[in-house]
Design an enzyme around this catalytic site. Structure first.
Site, PDB file in Angstrom:
ATOM      1  N   TYR A 218     -14.318   6.276  -9.029  1.00 37.34           N
ATOM      2  CA  TYR A 218     -13.301   5.324  -8.561  1.00 37.34           C
ATOM      3  C   TYR A 218     -12.559   4.708  -9.748  1.00 37.34           C
ATOM      4  CZ  TYR A 218     -11.328   0.935  -6.838  1.00 37.34           C
ATOM      5  OH  TYR A 218     -10.477  -0.114  -6.568  1.00 37.34           O
TER       6      TYR A 218
ATOM      7  N   SER B 139      -7.704  -1.876 -10.890  1.00 41.95           N
ATOM      8  CA  SER B 139      -8.982  -2.539 -10.635  1.00 41.95           C
ATOM      9  C   SER B 139      -9.682  -2.949 -11.923  1.00 41.95           C
ATOM     10  CB  SER B 139      -9.871  -1.550  -9.869  1.00 41.95           C
ATOM     11  OG  SER B 139     -11.225  -1.912  -9.964  1.00 41.95           O
TER      12      SER B 139
HETATM   13  N1  LIG Z   1     -10.601  -5.597  -2.620  1.00 47.82           N
HETATM   14  C1  LIG Z   1     -10.843  -5.633  -3.924  1.00 47.82           C
HETATM   15  O1  LIG Z   1     -11.686  -6.391  -4.391  1.00 47.82           O
HETATM   16  C2  LIG Z   1     -10.113  -4.728  -4.880  1.00 47.82           C
HETATM   17  C3  LIG Z   1     -10.399  -4.841  -6.248  1.00 47.82           C
HETATM   18  C4  LIG Z   1      -9.730  -4.013  -7.142  1.00 47.82           C
HETATM   19  C5  LIG Z   1      -8.765  -3.137  -6.682  1.00 47.82           C
HETATM   20  N2  LIG Z   1      -8.510  -3.045  -5.351  1.00 47.82           N
HETATM   21  C6  LIG Z   1      -7.488  -2.093  -4.910  1.00 47.82           C
HETATM   22  O2  LIG Z   1      -6.584  -2.788  -4.067  1.00 47.82           O
HETATM   23  C7  LIG Z   1      -6.131  -1.928  -3.028  1.00 47.82           C
HETATM   24  C8  LIG Z   1      -6.421  -2.542  -1.670  1.00 47.82           C
HETATM   25  O3  LIG Z   1      -7.829  -2.726  -1.540  1.00 47.82           O
HETATM   26  P1  LIG Z   1      -8.463  -3.307  -0.199  1.00 47.82           P
HETATM   27  O4  LIG Z   1      -9.717  -3.984  -0.563  1.00 47.82           O
HETATM   28  O5  LIG Z   1      -7.428  -4.012   0.588  1.00 47.82           O
HETATM   29  O6  LIG Z   1      -8.884  -1.936   0.530  1.00 47.82           O
HETATM   30  P2  LIG Z   1      -8.700  -1.453   2.040  1.00 47.82           P
HETATM   31  O7  LIG Z   1      -9.538  -0.227   2.181  1.00 47.82           O
HETATM   32  O8  LIG Z   1      -8.910  -2.575   2.990  1.00 47.82           O
HETATM   33  O9  LIG Z   1      -7.155  -1.054   2.079  1.00 47.82           O
HETATM   34  C9  LIG Z   1      -6.680   0.224   1.691  1.00 47.82           C
HETATM   35  C10 LIG Z   1      -5.797   0.744   2.812  1.00 47.82           C
HETATM   36  O10 LIG Z   1      -5.263   2.008   2.393  1.00 47.82           O
HETATM   37  C11 LIG Z   1      -5.248   2.881   3.510  1.00 47.82           C
HETATM   38  N3  LIG Z   1      -5.271   4.259   3.007  1.00 47.82           N
HETATM   39  C12 LIG Z   1      -6.297   4.889   2.383  1.00 47.82           C
HETATM   40  N4  LIG Z   1      -5.944   6.151   2.092  1.00 47.82           N
HETATM   41  C13 LIG Z   1      -4.667   6.315   2.521  1.00 47.82           C
HETATM   42  C14 LIG Z   1      -3.759   7.397   2.500  1.00 47.82           C
HETATM   43  N5  LIG Z   1      -4.125   8.574   1.993  1.00 47.82           N
HETATM   44  N6  LIG Z   1      -2.535   7.233   3.028  1.00 47.82           N
HETATM   45  C15 LIG Z   1      -2.174   6.037   3.562  1.00 47.82           C
HETATM   46  N7  LIG Z   1      -2.991   4.968   3.617  1.00 47.82           N
HETATM   47  C16 LIG Z   1      -4.228   5.102   3.099  1.00 47.82           C
HETATM   48  C17 LIG Z   1      -6.518   2.522   4.274  1.00 47.82           C
HETATM   49  O11 LIG Z   1      -6.447   2.916   5.654  1.00 47.82           O
HETATM   50  C18 LIG Z   1      -6.558   1.009   4.109  1.00 47.82           C
HETATM   51  O12 LIG Z   1      -5.941   0.342   5.190  1.00 47.82           O
HETATM   52  C19 LIG Z   1      -6.806  -0.590  -3.273  1.00 47.82           C
HETATM   53  O13 LIG Z   1      -5.953   0.215  -4.051  1.00 47.82           O
HETATM   54  C20 LIG Z   1      -8.034  -0.959  -4.079  1.00 47.82           C
HETATM   55  O14 LIG Z   1      -8.483   0.120  -4.869  1.00 47.82           O
HETATM   56  C21 LIG Z   1      -9.150  -3.823  -4.446  1.00 47.82           C
END
Ligand SMILES: NC(=O)c1ccc[n+]([C@@H]2O[C@H](COP(=O)([O-])OP(=O)(O)OC[C@H]3O[C@@H](n4cnc5c(N)ncnc54)[C@H](O)[C@@H]3O)[C@@H](O)[C@H]2O)c1
Length: 317
Positions: free
Chosen positions: A152, A127
């Site tokens: 985070y 991130s």
């Molecule tokens: N959306 C953004 O802007 C953004 C920016 C930087 C980094 N990220 C990273 O990208 C990834 C996806 O983000 P997102 O926005 O799609 O989030 P999201 O919450 O929609 O997706 C994460 C998924 O992981 C699943 N999950 C959580 N804990 C779990 C576990 N212990 N076992 C199995 N599944 C689990 C959740 O149910 C969810 O479906 C994450 O790692 C997030 O930190 C996202």
């Protein structure tokens, strides 16, 4: 290829799953449908994927060694795209132990399964938050990232470090992708663009934290997926890539742009800046451009047009 996508029911994960299926891969999604936001939305995210015979959904937790052994034992995996995490800066301040458990121990658990089963290609969803309040912009991959300002961010930095260790010890090919605030259809409901759109549309009060001058580099989901695909199709050694648009917009400009598209005025409430929130994010994307062929295409005006259209369509369904 057989590809495991952790967090494949989430926002970014579900788009990646669909793209991989279109490209002809077999995709295994591991997701525990946690309650960070309504799990029904995550089930909906998988509607299209579930119709594809090349797709397998495993409901389970990343931290469960038994589930990982079962998946890795049954599937001849070529690549793991690790997107599962507890996301979000502010809730990580309320519950740092949970964030550490899922984001650090969970990542380690997955890397151990890879080691045990001989899977050496790995993508880690990091991130832009790792840059903290670095004064130098745009943020480049080799800038120091030793000053995270939220649990985070610290867990994401820790994930990058543990990935490096597995690269060093076992020769894994790992790309850590530092996503810069991704938005688009299915965006997490608590994220700014989705939340502003919903509240403005419903005529409810919109809370703005700080004086509205904080700036973000927002990345449209299709561009984020292009960057991710670029990383998936290459072997890296160990590399970190910024996945952003390299353009910024202030919070004030953002809510005005959303007001215009929704056709309603926002009822604004200004609140103090929140601990953990960074002042700005701004990606230097030259490395991803050079090495991954990453060329983001969707500028914020078009991305917001698409997002608001998607939001209104969903409401009308
Ligand atoms: N959306 C953004 O802007 C953004 C920016 C930087 C980094 N990220 C990273 O990208 C990834 C996806 O983000 P997102 O926005 O799609 O989030 P999201 O919450 O929609 O997706 C994460 C998924 O992981 C699943 N999950 C959580 N804990 C779990 C576990 N212990 N076992 C199995 N599944 C689990 C959740 O149910 C969810 O479906 C994450 O790692 C997030 O930190 C996202």
């Amino acid at each position: 290829m057989n590809i495991l996508v952790t967090g494949g029911a989430g926002f970014i994960g579900s788009h990646l799953v669909e793209r991989l299926l279109v490209e002809g891969h077999r995709v295994i999604c591991l997701d525990n449908f946690d309650d960070f936001y309504d799990p029904a939305l995550k089930r909906r995210n998988l509607t299209r994927a579930l119709q594809d015979p090349k797709f397998r959904l495993v409901e389970g937790d990343l931290r469960d060694e038994g589930i990982l052994n079962k998946i890795f034992g049954e599937e001849k995996l070529a690549i793991v795209a690790h997107l599962a995490a507890r996301a979000g800066v502010r809730p990580s301040i309320q519950n740092p132990l949970l964030y550490a458990d899922v984001n650090i121990r969970g990542t380690l658990n997955l890397l151990e399964a890879c080691k045990k089963h001989g899977v050496s290609r790995f993508i880690f969803a990091s991130s832009s938050s790792v840059y903290g309040n670095n004064p130098k912009v745009p943020f480049a991959e080799d800038d120091p990232v030793d000053n995270p300002i939220s649990p985070y961010a610290a867990t994401k930095k820790a994930g990058e470090l543990i990935c490096h260790t597995y690269h060093h010890l076992y020769g894994f090919h790992i790309a850590c992708l530092r996503y810069f605030t991704v938005y688009g259809p299915r965006q997490r409901p608590e994220m700014a663009i989705h939340q502003f759109t919903r509240l403005i549309h419903q005529g409810k009060k919109v809370s703005l934290f700080g004086d509205g001058s904080s700036r973000r580099d927002y990345t449209y989901i299709d561009d984020a997926i292009e960057g991710t695909m670029g990383a998936l199709t290459r072997e890296h050694g160990y590399e970190i890539y910024n996945i952003g648009e390299s353009q910024t917009i202030s919070l004030t400009e953002l809510h005005r742009a959303i007001e215009e598209r929704v056709g309603e005025k926002a009822l604004l409430e200004y609140l103090p800046a929140q601990p953990g929130d960074v002042e700005r994010t701004y990606a230097d994307i030259r490395k991803a451009g050079d090495r991954l062929g990453y060329r983001p295409k969707i500028k914020i005006p078009e991305g917001l047009d698409r997002f608001v259209r998607w939001y209104l369509d969903e409401r009308n369904k």
